[in-house]
Scaffold this motif. Structure first.
Motif, PDB file in Angstrom:
ATOM      1  N   ALA A 100       0.854  -1.183   0.000  1.00  0.00           N
ATOM      2  CA  ALA A 100       0.000   0.000   0.000  1.00  0.00           C
ATOM      3  C   ALA A 100       0.891   1.235   0.000  1.00  0.00           C
ATOM      4  O   ALA A 100       1.643   1.469   0.945  1.00  0.00           O
ATOM      5  N   GLY A 101       0.821   1.997  -1.054  1.00  0.00           N
ATOM      6  CA  GLY A 101       1.663   3.176  -1.151  1.00  0.00           C
ATOM      7  C   GLY A 101       1.585   3.783  -2.535  1.00  0.00           C
ATOM      8  O   GLY A 101       0.738   3.416  -3.350  1.00  0.00           O
ATOM      9  N   ARG A 102       2.487   4.696  -2.795  1.00  0.00           N
ATOM     10  CA  ARG A 102       2.456   5.435  -4.056  1.00  0.00           C
ATOM     11  C   ARG A 102       3.858   5.499  -4.645  1.00  0.00           C
ATOM     12  O   ARG A 102       4.842   5.684  -3.924  1.00  0.00           O
ATOM     13  N   VAL A 103       3.948   5.340  -5.946  1.00  0.00           N
ATOM     14  CA  VAL A 103       5.210   5.541  -6.659  1.00  0.00           C
ATOM     15  C   VAL A 103       5.302   7.025  -6.997  1.00  0.00           C
ATOM     16  O   VAL A 103       4.416   7.582  -7.653  1.00  0.00           O
ATOM     17  N   THR A 104       6.369   7.663  -6.530  1.00  0.00           N
ATOM     18  CA  THR A 104       6.509   9.099  -6.743  1.00  0.00           C
ATOM     19  C   THR A 104       7.414   9.444  -7.912  1.00  0.00           C
ATOM     20  O   THR A 104       7.339  10.555  -8.444  1.00  0.00           O
ATOM     21  N   ASP A 105       8.246   8.497  -8.336  1.00  0.00           N
ATOM     22  CA  ASP A 105       9.115   8.765  -9.483  1.00  0.00           C
ATOM     23  C   ASP A 105       9.671   7.445 -10.002  1.00  0.00           C
ATOM     24  O   ASP A 105       9.769   6.454  -9.259  1.00  0.00           O
ATOM     25  N   VAL A 106      10.032   7.443 -11.267  1.00  0.00           N
ATOM     26  CA  VAL A 106      10.665   6.288 -11.910  1.00  0.00           C
ATOM     27  C   VAL A 106      11.765   6.807 -12.808  1.00  0.00           C
ATOM     28  O   VAL A 106      11.568   7.766 -13.558  1.00  0.00           O
ATOM     29  N   THR A 107      12.937   6.183 -12.734  1.00  0.00           N
ATOM     30  CA  THR A 107      14.044   6.540 -13.619  1.00  0.00           C
ATOM     31  C   THR A 107      14.658   5.282 -14.197  1.00  0.00           C
ATOM     32  O   THR A 107      14.616   4.207 -13.582  1.00  0.00           O
ATOM     33  N   ARG A 108      15.234   5.434 -15.372  1.00  0.00           N
ATOM     34  CA  ARG A 108      15.948   4.315 -15.983  1.00  0.00           C
ATOM     35  C   ARG A 108      17.374   4.305 -15.475  1.00  0.00           C
ATOM     36  O   ARG A 108      18.004   5.355 -15.309  1.00  0.00           O
ATOM     37  N   LEU A 268       9.182   9.212 -18.002  1.00  0.00           N
ATOM     38  CA  LEU A 268      10.002   8.209 -18.687  1.00  0.00           C
ATOM     39  C   LEU A 268      10.147   8.497 -20.176  1.00  0.00           C
ATOM     40  O   LEU A 268      10.897   7.817 -20.869  1.00  0.00           O
ATOM     41  N   GLY A 269       9.423   9.498 -20.663  1.00  0.00           N
ATOM     42  CA  GLY A 269       9.529   9.857 -22.068  1.00  0.00           C
ATOM     43  C   GLY A 269       8.605   9.088 -22.983  1.00  0.00           C
ATOM     44  O   GLY A 269       8.838   9.035 -24.206  1.00  0.00           O
ATOM     45  N   ALA A 270       7.540   8.495 -22.456  1.00  0.00           N
ATOM     46  CA  ALA A 270       6.616   7.721 -23.284  1.00  0.00           C
ATOM     47  C   ALA A 270       5.866   8.636 -24.244  1.00  0.00           C
ATOM     48  O   ALA A 270       5.449   9.738 -23.881  1.00  0.00           O
ATOM     49  N   GLU A 271       5.678   8.162 -25.461  1.00  0.00           N
ATOM     50  CA  GLU A 271       4.897   8.902 -26.445  1.00  0.00           C
ATOM     51  C   GLU A 271       3.422   8.837 -26.078  1.00  0.00           C
ATOM     52  O   GLU A 271       2.893   7.767 -25.780  1.00  0.00           O
ATOM     53  N   LEU A 272       2.759   9.995 -26.097  1.00  0.00           N
ATOM     54  CA  LEU A 272       1.335  10.072 -25.791  1.00  0.00           C
ATOM     55  C   LEU A 272       0.564  10.489 -27.038  1.00  0.00           C
ATOM     56  O   LEU A 272       1.095  11.180 -27.915  1.00  0.00           O
TER      57      LEU A 272
END
Length: 336
Positions: A100-108, A268-272
């Motif tokens: 139970a929690g939240r992801v605040t950031d993701v990096t490669r 993360l740079g995903a195309e939207l």
């Protein structure tokens, strides 16, 4: 299969994430961000494939206001809360960790690698070889007094989700988006007593084709802004317009403004891809985004993903990841 660590309460794992020695406490094959239908379905497939998996769930399912979900074969009428509880119990049986929690950031981690550092609230970081983003979306409701409080009960947005349960009652439809005319036409399948309240939309904004179709469907068109809902004995009985007139209605359909939770994907740079109902990641048939190693599923990829679609999307993403990791490891072994 790794052991699940920490204490379990309310279906969540609370602990350090340490295992029996098959990996470190912060290393996972897959981190699934989001614990709704898409995330839990993916986790089930991943766990059964013996991949070390962590699900991080912020506990904000889109369908939480609804007392039931419909149209899911064998689960028709089940409450969303009961559905999630059953899913959490199932994935626990395969050693999947649920936090139970939240992801605040993701990096490669470096250039050219598909490994990721996942920052959790509380400044804890875990690592993952692959990611599934199943963060869903948030519905922003029209700013009419009473709409938010009644949403999921007698203020609804989807006739496929709720139409049968309120069939043949007097419907109202609040014009609140570009899809409102379509919504008014659709709900006429479930009731022949439908009134389309133009609200803040001018009648001249409707096309001749819109008006012809509404007339053919027997939908009445009422100009004027809706200012409040009339509630009696905890039931919707009507809507009041700015001119003071009250129109008796038992059900009001509205069109929420969807706000996709794409912040992590954007970082993360995903195309939207821009749509009339929000910007969503460009994905292939398995949910793979434009970022290597990152899949997306459920309402994170589209407004119209129902629970059954979300579960299917999570399954597809997980199956693709199982194959991807297997071939990656085999190719590395061949090279070695």
């Amino acid at each position: 299969m790794t052991e699940k660590s920490g204490n379990t309460r309310d279906g969540f794992t609370h602990g350090t994430g340490e295992t029996d020695g098959t990996g470190t406490g912060t290393d996972y094959d897959v981190v699934v961000i989001g614990g709704g239908a898409a995330g839990l379905s993916a986790a089930l497939v991943l766990g059964r494939a013996r991949l070390r998996t962590l699900v991080v769930d912020a506990g904000e399912p889109r369908n939480a206001p609804s007392p039931h979900m419909q149209g899911y074969l064998s689960r028709d009428g089940m409450s969303p809360a009961a559905f999630l509880a059953a899913g959490r119990e199932e994935i626990a049986g395969y050693g999947v960790e649920l936090l139970a929690g939240r992801v605040t950031d993701v990096t490669r981690n470096g250039t050219g690698t598909a490994d990721f550092a996942v920052l959790l609230d509380g400044d804890r970081t875990v690592r993952a070889r692959r990611l599934i983003v199943a963060t869903g979306l948030k519905d922003e409701l029209p700013a009419v007094p009473g709409v938010t409080e009644r949403f999921g009960r007698d203020v609804l947005h989807c006739p496929f989700c709720h139409g049968w349960e309120v069939r043949d009652q007097p419907f109202g439809v609040l014009a609140s988006s570009a899809m409102s005319v379509h919504q008014a036409l659709m709900v006429s399948r479930w009731s022949k007593d439908v009134t389309f309240f133009l609200h803040t939309v001018a009648e001249e904004e409707l096309s001749d084709q819109d008006l012809r179709r509404l007339a053919a469907a027997g939908v009445g068109v009422v100009p004027g802004e809706v200012t409040e809902l009339i509630i009696e004995d905890d039931r919707l009985t009507g809507v009041r317009l700015a001119d003071g007139s009250v129109h008796a209605r038992s059900v009001l359909y509205v069109g929420p403004r969807p706000v996709p939770r794409t912040g992590l994907l954007e970082r993360l740079g995903a195309e939207l891809s821009e749509t009339p109902l929000g910007a969503y990641p460009v994905v292939d048939p398995t949910g793979l985004t434009s970022v290597p190693g990152v899949w997306a599923a459920g309402n994170a990829i589209g407004f119209a993903e129902q629970v059954v679609h979300a579960a299917s999307g999570g399954y597809r993403a997980a199956a693709a990841i199982v194959g991807d990791l297997l071939l990656t490891d085999l190719d590395a072994a061949v090279t070695a």
